[in-house]
Write a protein that holds these residues in place. Structure first.
Motif, PDB file in Angstrom:
ATOM      1  N   LYS A 220      70.849  13.232  24.172  1.00 42.42           N
ATOM      2  CA  LYS A 220      71.092  14.676  24.252  1.00 42.42           C
ATOM      3  C   LYS A 220      70.953  15.320  22.873  1.00 42.42           C
TER       4      LYS A 220
ATOM      5  N   HIS B  44      68.122  18.324  21.179  1.00 41.83           N
ATOM      6  CA  HIS B  44      68.510  19.553  20.471  1.00 41.83           C
ATOM      7  C   HIS B  44      68.055  19.562  19.017  1.00 41.83           C
TER       8      HIS B  44
ATOM      9  N   PHE C 115      68.120  22.230  28.804  1.00 41.77           N
ATOM     10  CA  PHE C 115      67.877  22.198  27.368  1.00 41.77           C
ATOM     11  C   PHE C 115      66.595  21.512  26.954  1.00 41.77           C
TER      12      PHE C 115
END
Length: 98
Positions: free
Chosen positions: A18, A22, A48
């Motif tokens: 994750k 980002h 995302f």
């Protein structure tokens, strides 16, 4: 390794992937890999990773059963937002999966 350690390790793997999605310094290839790993684990990534996959995820070259399974897992995951669940349901309907 006991199951508690395995769960902690899996949690670290998930958090790492994750974070990778980002990170603006991560290559698109690395982000794509992280997205694939998370989806194989049944974790919704559409919120995302739009900069990687665009609005319509292309499943060409992927096992449609696995993709559908990931979306189905999203629908049953209590930690997933309603918006993500709605998107997963839409994708399942587009795929003709039940």
């Amino acid at each position: 390794m006991d199951s508690t350690s395995d769960q902690k390790d899996l949690g670290n793997v998930i958090r790492g992937h994750k974070a990778n999605l980002h990170n603006p310094n991560t290559s698109q290839e690395a982000k794509k890999h992280s997205k694939e790993v998370l989806e194989e684990l049944g974790i919704e990534t559409s919120g995302f990773v739009s900069e990687i996959s665009g609005p319509d995820v292309n499943i060409e070259g992927k096992n449609p059963g696995n993709v559908a399974g990931g979306y189905k897992a999203t629908l049953h995951n209590p930690n997933v937002s309603e918006k993500a669940k709605e998107r997963a349901q839409e994708k399942l309907e587009e795929m003709g999966a039940k």
